[in-house]
Design an enzyme around this catalytic site. Structure first.
Site, PDB file in Angstrom:
ATOM      1  CB  SER A  99      -4.374 -21.665 -19.130  1.00  0.00           C
ATOM      2  OG  SER A  99      -4.890 -22.934 -19.426  1.00  0.00           O
ATOM      3  CB  SER A 100      -9.682 -21.897 -20.635  1.00  0.00           C
ATOM      4  OG  SER A 100      -9.954 -22.530 -19.427  1.00  0.00           O
ATOM      5  CG  ASP A 111     -12.291 -21.357 -13.672  1.00  0.00           C
ATOM      6  OD1 ASP A 111     -12.327 -21.552 -12.449  1.00  0.00           O
ATOM      7  OD2 ASP A 111     -12.332 -22.273 -14.514  1.00  0.00           O
TER       8      ASP A 111
HETATM    9  C1  GLA Z   1     -13.586 -25.541 -13.897  1.00  0.00           C
HETATM   10  C2  GLA Z   1     -14.710 -24.594 -14.308  1.00  0.00           C
HETATM   11  C3  GLA Z   1     -15.210 -23.777 -13.106  1.00  0.00           C
HETATM   12  C4  GLA Z   1     -15.523 -24.666 -11.919  1.00  0.00           C
HETATM   13  C5  GLA Z   1     -14.384 -25.634 -11.646  1.00  0.00           C
HETATM   14  C6  GLA Z   1     -14.717 -26.641 -10.588  1.00  0.00           C
HETATM   15  O1  GLA Z   1     -12.443 -24.823 -13.542  1.00  0.00           O
HETATM   16  O2  GLA Z   1     -14.281 -23.728 -15.329  1.00  0.00           O
HETATM   17  O3  GLA Z   1     -16.323 -23.008 -13.494  1.00  0.00           O
HETATM   18  O4  GLA Z   1     -16.742 -25.331 -12.087  1.00  0.00           O
HETATM   19  O5  GLA Z   1     -14.005 -26.354 -12.808  1.00  0.00           O
HETATM   20  O6  GLA Z   1     -14.871 -26.023  -9.370  1.00  0.00           O
END
Ligand code: GLA
Length: 376
Positions: free
Chosen positions: A116-117, A161
């Site tokens: 969500s972030s 993400d």
């Molecule tokens: C979080 C981080 C990503 C990634 C995942 C693990 O979601 O925001 O950048 O490192 O953890 O895969």
């Protein structure tokens, strides 16, 4: 907030969450990931207001707040930092930002490892890019959103993400090389199987500090490997034999972290091959192997996720499962035969309730497109 009384949005933007099919914690180690956006998303409605610098932001379910574009600083209220951090990064790239009003509404469960972030940061960047005609490319919005997370939110996250939220394509996962940012959309045709998420509903608050610790442990491993081979830039450049040769120079913890990342990069590429060749048994097996590493070597799982992954192994209609996302809870991803989805969810819910006294939340996801303007 007062602006809500007469609010007429100029644009509506949909910013999706993501699942990661495989490739966990490889992004900040310059490796490969295989995520996709999902239908659950955050909706932004935006309009210019009469002010040069005053912006009003209202998030359904949270309080609203007003801010001055000339006074952007980290807030004590956590969710506001996604907004403030994104504005801070945008204002370094453009002088075209002016006052705006914005409402935010989410159907992405928070803290569930569905990012969500990133959806917040990327959605706001996309909305303001559209509203003020900033001329930013999608990839620029991805990288500025990542910087916002580093500077205002404080998680030293990788690029996955934000990339998945903005760049995904319906019916596909993205094979992303986090070193070069080269990518390829890979069709995900797993019929008659479905992608079923089981939300543990726990999000252990270790997540952010342990995340940064994992990153440091990997860097420590790289520094040791570089003493033997100075051309190594990251764990991406390391093979298992190279790691084995340096094993005695490392603590067991650092070795385990590195071993997980090296194997996880290999698993991403093996997964792409399995998907392309439609070898669904291999798809499932690789997911289970990944969870084993997440739990035992990288140690970012938790009893709740381990329980659900172990539970799924009782079903020959489940091909594979693993915890997805940063770790310490959130969701498990399960590949379940369409004829058995209902029974699997029902029985997992009962078993989880009696083990942890928590009501499991289960839902299917579809690989979906990235951030977009909603046309009405
Ligand atoms: C979080 C981080 C990503 C990634 C995942 C693990 O979601 O925001 O950048 O490192 O953890 O895969």
């Amino acid at each position: 907030m007062q602006f809500l009384e007469n609010f007429t949005p100029q644009y509506t933007i949909k910013s999706p969450g993501r699942i990661n099919f495989i490739g966990e914690h490889t992004d900040y180690n310059m490796g490969y990931v295989l995520p996709t956006a999902i239908e659950n998303s955050i909706t932004f409605k935006v309009a210019k207001n009469q002010s040069d610098t005053i912006c009003n932001v209202y998030s359904v379910g949270y309080e609203g707040f007003s801010l001055n574009l000339n006074e952007l600083a980290i807030s004590d209220v956590e969710w506001q930092n996604y907004v403030l951090g994104t504005l801070n990064e945008l204002s370094k790239l453009t002088d075209k930002l002016r006052g705006f009003d914005c409402t935010i509404e989410s159907n992405l469960p928070l803290g569930s490892g569905l990012s969500s972030s990133a959806a917040m940061e990327c959605g706001l960047a996309f909305a303001l890019n559209t509203l003020f005609d900033l001329g930013l490319e999608r990839k620029e919005m991805v990288t500025l959103s990542q910087r916002a997370e580093h500077s205002f939110v404080g998680t030293q996250c990788g690029i996955m993400d934000q990339f998945a939220s903005v760049m995904s394509k319906e019916g596909h996962v993205i094979l992303l090389d986090c070193q070069s940012l080269a990518y390829e959309h890979i069709p995900i045709a797993i019929s008659p199987y479905k992608l079923v998420m089981l939300n543990t509903k726990v999000s252990h608050n270790l997540a952010s500090s342990e995340y940064n610790t994992r990153k440091k442990e990997c860097e420590e491993g790289v520094a040791i490997l570089q003493k033997v081979n100075p051309t190594i830039g990251s764990l991406r450049d390391v093979t298992m034999p190279m790691l084995e040769a340096a094993k005695t120079a490392m603590t067991a913890t650092v070795y385990n972290r590195c071993a997980f990342i090296v194997a996880e990069n290999e698993r991403v590429l093996a997964m792409v091959k399995a998907l392309k060749e439609n070898k669904l048994d291999a798809v499932g097996r690789i997911l289970y192997e990944a969870h084993e590493g997440i739990s035992k070597l990288y140690e970012v799982s938790c009893p709740e996720s381990d329980f659900l992954v172990a539970f799924s192994k009782k079903y020959d209609t489940v091909l594979g499962a693993r915890q997805t996302g940063g770790g310490f809870g959130g969701c498990t991803l399960n590949i379940v035969h369409e004829n058995d989805v209902d029974r699997f969810i029902k029985e997992a819910t009962e078993a989880y309730k009696s083990a942890f006294n928590i009501a499991l939340e289960a839902f299917e996801v579809q690989p979906s497109g990235g951030t977009s303007v909603v046309t009405v």
